[in-house]
Design an enzyme around this catalytic site. Structure first.
Site, PDB file in Angstrom:
ATOM      1  CD  GLU A  75      76.051 -22.264  17.222  1.00 28.95           C
ATOM      2  OE1 GLU A  75      76.785 -21.623  16.440  1.00 28.95           O
ATOM      3  OE2 GLU A  75      75.516 -23.350  16.913  1.00 28.95           O
ATOM      4  NE  ARG A  99      75.606 -26.113  17.051  1.00 26.92           N
ATOM      5  CZ  ARG A  99      76.881 -26.394  16.860  1.00 26.92           C
ATOM      6  NH1 ARG A  99      77.352 -27.582  17.132  1.00 26.92           N
ATOM      7  NH2 ARG A  99      77.720 -25.472  16.406  1.00 26.92           N
ATOM      8  CG  ASP A 116      75.102 -17.637   7.631  1.00 23.14           C
ATOM      9  OD1 ASP A 116      74.562 -17.079   8.605  1.00 23.14           O
ATOM     10  OD2 ASP A 116      75.978 -18.515   7.766  1.00 23.14           O
ATOM     11  CD  GLU A 118      77.821 -24.400   5.706  1.00 26.38           C
ATOM     12  OE1 GLU A 118      77.385 -24.268   6.873  1.00 26.38           O
ATOM     13  OE2 GLU A 118      78.920 -24.940   5.435  1.00 26.38           O
ATOM     14  CB  THR A 129      70.234 -22.460   9.736  1.00 30.88           C
ATOM     15  OG1 THR A 129      71.387 -22.147   8.945  1.00 30.88           O
ATOM     16  CG2 THR A 129      70.538 -22.300  11.221  1.00 30.88           C
TER      17      THR A 129
END
Length: 631
Positions: free
Chosen positions: A259, A263, A393, A527, A613
């Site tokens: 994360e 981010r 993913d 998504e 992502t």
């Protein structure tokens, strides 16, 4: 007096000394003097005694004194000044002139040393094992920002049509609406939660959470590039000022490697590449250094949690009883870490992710599939659970994007991606009795006929990679991407709110719907609209803009509150029960992808950029100088 000079004569008086006695006495005295001066000048920790005998230097501090200050915990904890580079234009503006550049340098000089209580308080925070060593703070770089911008094929914000030629078109109106939603989301956050990680719009306060190790302002970092893209100039400057003045890295909690990378580091890197502002580069590199202890394992596969204070690491307790690292987490570092090496000159970042690639390349894979759990100690798979949704993913996403980001030179990434995609299609892709194509989950050969919202990115991923597939497979992959994206749209269309659930199933005669309330929530996820954007850019089929506008309408109707946007707990109820959280990725991803869906293709052109992502744009490594866009 005369007799004393006669050779060999020694007085017999009791106060006199014979010649051998004099020699011994003088020898003792000289030894004592030598010992005393040796203690003053040769022994360690004698600086205080030196100052008793040596005149002070008043012109400048000695190198020893400077080194002592630099090694003090407060000096180590203080973030050093940036090393200025040419700045890019502010959103929508021309290149800054020499006056602006001069002002920037003056500002840097003013911040070289603490100037007040706030700076000193900042410097004394933290001081953990991962603090930077003396002389490291400047993070020098040979990266040429102007040369980088000159190699871009298109202007960053595209070549927009002149709006003065006529009334605003429908698509311009739609784009402006999405811009207004972003502005509202940001202003609500700024008013009620500025500096906190996320806004809670119902209670009108902020939320920190426990994923970021004490880092704050996740919404600020995640919003930077979206604000820039939408030319929200005032809001972008507010966000930048907060990063400069209030984003401190001296924290001591436990953080998610994944994360923080996608981010914070992703957001800071993209902000630097869009603007050239050194503050973003410096903080991205320093934060990247704080993540390196996660890689201290026998295999080099990082664990999921890093302790910023102690430099220790651990796996998530829920990941096979704390014994495993997660494929989507350690497999989603490659893009950012290669850019950290490029901007810092420190090869350690690239070496870490290349080692991950090596381990995955060499390990046996069941039927060519990549299970979700891998032991960072033994390097063995821990459970044969395969998912293109949660836990797996973005690993697949980063393979094809590594190929694209390398300007199509990373052949290893390309081969791994197409091999994995072939295995996924062979073993996981199914078509329901109703004709909907979906990607199931695989548990040791047994399929769960469900698809998570997170897996809906795969339509866009497959479309993105179709161009570079074998020629006989390209049309097939484009159709597969379109069919998967259609299925994800159906999960939205079959709900009462026209927003999709967290997971949807294909069994018992029910298709593309959640079968239990625990999977019926929507938390502002991106998504589905991500895939709409990629399919639009590939096909220009107006259906994708129609579907995207349905999402905008539903967000406004069911997720907008008086103080921000909130997820809802049941997409099958027209009376929304809000979850009281405006997710950072709503501003970073959902609104950005919607805005790009209604923009020209050369805005953040896919020839120049790949999205991490978290939808933070990172530049393609154009090594030639044939750029046409420049700014």
């Amino acid at each position: 007096m005369l007799v004393r000079k006669v050779p060999g004569f020694v007085p017999a008086s009791p106060w006199g000394l014979r010649l051998p006695q004099k020699f011994v006495f003088l020898l003792f005295l000289s030894g004592l003097v030598t010992l005393c001066f040796g203690a003053l000048f040769l022994l360690p920790n004698s600086s205080r005694l030196k100052r008793l005998f040596l005149a002070p230097r008043t012109q400048q501090p000695s190198l020893e004194a400077v080194a002592q200050v630099a090694s003090h915990p407060r000096a180590r904890g203080q973030e050093s000044p940036p090393n200025p580079a040419p700045a890019a234009p502010a959103p929508g503006e021309d290149d800054p002139g020499s006056q602006a550049s001069s002002r920037r340098r003056k500002g840097w000089l003013r911040r070289t040393h603490p100037t007040g209580p706030r700076e000193e308080a900042t410097a004394t925070r933290g001081g953990g094992a991962t603090a930077l060593r003396p002389q490291e703070g400047s993070v020098p770089s040979s990266f040429d920002f102007k040369a980088f911008r000159s190699r871009l094929r298109h202007p960053v914000l595209g070549t927009r049509a002149d709006g003065s030629k006529g009334p605003q078109s429908l698509v311009q109106t739609q784009r402006e609406k999405i811009k207004e939603m972003m502005q509202f989301a940001w202003q609500s956050y700024k008013r009620y939660a500025m500096g906190k990680n996320e806004l809670r719009p119902l209670t009108r306060d902020g939320y920190e959470g426990n994923m970021f190790g004490g880092l704050s302002g996740a919404t600020v970092i995640d919003s930077l590039d979206t604000l820039y893209l939408m030319e929200l100039k005032e809001e972008f400057q507010e966000a930048k000022a907060w990063v400069e003045e209030s984003f401190h890295l001296n924290v001591s909690g436990e953080a998610s490697l994944f994360e923080v990378n996608i981010r914070y580091i992703g957001g800071l890197l993209s902000a630097f590449y869009l603007t050239g502002e050194e503050v973003f580069r410096i903080k991205a590199i320093k934060l990247g250094e704080k993540l390196l202890p996660a890689f201290d394992t026998p295999t080099g596969i990082p664990k999921g949690v890093v302790n910023f204070k102690s430099g220790s690491n651990r796996s998530w307790g829920w990941a096979m009883a704390g014994s495993s690292s997660i494929l989507a987490e350690f497999g989603s570092l490659h893009l950012e870490f290669l850019h950290l090496t490029q901007l810092s000159g420190n090869q350690v970042f690239a070496e870490k992710v290349r080692n991950i690639r090596k381990v995955l390349r060499e390990i046996d894979k069941p039927f060519g599939l990549y299970p979700n759990f891998l032991s960072p100690v033994s390097g063995n798979w821990m459970q044969h659970h395969v998912s293109v949704g949660g836990l797996g993913d973005s690993f697949y996403e980063y393979l094809i994007k590594s190929w694209l980001m390398s300007a199509k030179t990373d052949m290893e990434a390309k081969d791994m991606y197409y091999e994995a995609l072939e295995a996924i299609e062979t073993h996981l892709v199914n078509v329901s009795p109703g004709g909907l194509t979906y990607i199931a989950e695989w548990r040791g050969g047994i399929l769960d006929h469900k698809m998570g919202h997170l897996a809906c990115f795969s339509g866009g991923m497959i479309a993105l990679g179709a161009e570079d597939a074998k020629e006989e497979k390209r049309a097939h992959y484009r159709e597969l991407a379109a069919q998967i994206t259609k299925t994800c749209h159906e999960s939205y269309a079959r709900s009462d709110t026209k927003l999709g659930p967290e997971a949807f199933w294909f069994n018992s005669g029910r298709e593309a719907v959640a079968t239990q309330t625990s999977e019926s929530y929507y938390i502002l996820r991106p998504e589905v609209v991500e895939s709409y954007m990629y399919l639009w850019r590939q096909t220009h089929d107006p259906i994708y803009r129609e579907w995207g506008w349905e999402v905008v309408t539903a967000l406004e109707k069911y997720c907008r509150t008086e103080a921000g946007f909130s997820g809802i707990q049941d997409v099958y109820s027209k009376v929304p029960n809000h979850d009281n959280k405006q997710q950072t990725f709503f501003l970073a991803e959902t609104l950005k992808y919607l805005y790009l869906l209604f923009s020209e293709d050369d805005m953040l052109s896919l020839e120049d950029w790949v999205f991490n992502t978290e939808a933070h744009p990172l530049p393609v490594n154009h090594s030639d100088s044939s750029g046409r866009g420049g700014g």
